[in-house]
Write a protein that holds these residues in place. Sequence first.
Motif, PDB file in Angstrom:
ATOM      1  N   LYS A 156       1.903   8.076  -3.444  1.00 54.74           N
ATOM      2  CA  LYS A 156       1.580   8.813  -4.680  1.00 54.74           C
ATOM      3  C   LYS A 156       2.632   8.604  -5.768  1.00 54.74           C
ATOM      4  N   MET A 208       2.754   6.019  -7.592  1.00 52.09           N
ATOM      5  CA  MET A 208       1.937   5.505  -8.697  1.00 52.09           C
ATOM      6  C   MET A 208       0.500   5.415  -8.211  1.00 52.09           C
ATOM      7  N   SER A 209      -0.412   5.276  -9.174  1.00 53.11           N
ATOM      8  CA  SER A 209      -1.813   5.150  -8.775  1.00 53.11           C
ATOM      9  C   SER A 209      -2.035   3.742  -8.202  1.00 53.11           C
ATOM     10  N   ARG A 210      -3.154   3.561  -7.539  1.00 52.41           N
ATOM     11  CA  ARG A 210      -3.471   2.256  -6.968  1.00 52.41           C
ATOM     12  C   ARG A 210      -3.575   1.223  -8.093  1.00 52.41           C
ATOM     13  N   ASP A 237       0.816  -1.219   0.000  1.00 55.71           N
ATOM     14  CA  ASP A 237       0.000   0.000   0.000  1.00 55.71           C
ATOM     15  C   ASP A 237       0.851   1.272   0.000  1.00 55.71           C
ATOM     16  N   TRP A 259       1.303   3.030  -3.514  1.00 49.27           N
ATOM     17  CA  TRP A 259       0.322   3.983  -4.050  1.00 49.27           C
ATOM     18  C   TRP A 259      -0.039   5.061  -3.053  1.00 49.27           C
ATOM     19  N   LYS A 260       0.087   4.772  -1.756  1.00 53.15           N
ATOM     20  CA  LYS A 260      -0.193   5.817  -0.771  1.00 53.15           C
ATOM     21  C   LYS A 260       0.868   6.909  -0.811  1.00 53.15           C
ATOM     22  N   ALA A 281      -0.224   0.374  -9.413  1.00 47.69           N
ATOM     23  CA  ALA A 281       0.514  -0.438  -8.435  1.00 47.69           C
ATOM     24  C   ALA A 281       0.106  -1.914  -8.552  1.00 47.69           C
TER      25      ALA A 281
END
Length: 121
Positions: A74, A76-78, A68, A71-72, A81
């Motif tokens: 930032k 990369m996007s979720r 997590d 992407w948390k 990821a």
Amino acid sequence: MNVICQYCGKPAQFVDSSRVYRKSYGMIYYCKPCNAWVGVHEGTKKPLGVLANAELRRWKKKAHFYFDRLWKSKLMSRKAAYKWLSGQLHKPVAQTHIGMFDVSDCKRVVEVVFKFWRDQP
Ligand SMILES: [Zn+2]
């Protein structure tokens, strides 16, 4: 639906999740001797994956914690990821969900994310 506990090979019970959590989050398949359970797709009797015991639950938490951050942070996007992870683990994107993973998959998640951070300039 007949769901078999992956640890003891016996059928799991279909019970309310308040058996294992402080409150109810819907139904689960539960094996008391193994202290293992799995949730169901909302409104169905379809299990979300295989039953998880304490060890697997611990590894899933750890895998999520590492993954997590990708992407948390930032970086990369979720969605990106998950796509990256599916490539790393050689799994189709549709099967790249930590909820579905076993202990060795979770260990690989920790490993590939660790390498990813190490190789960042
Ligand atoms: Zn069992």
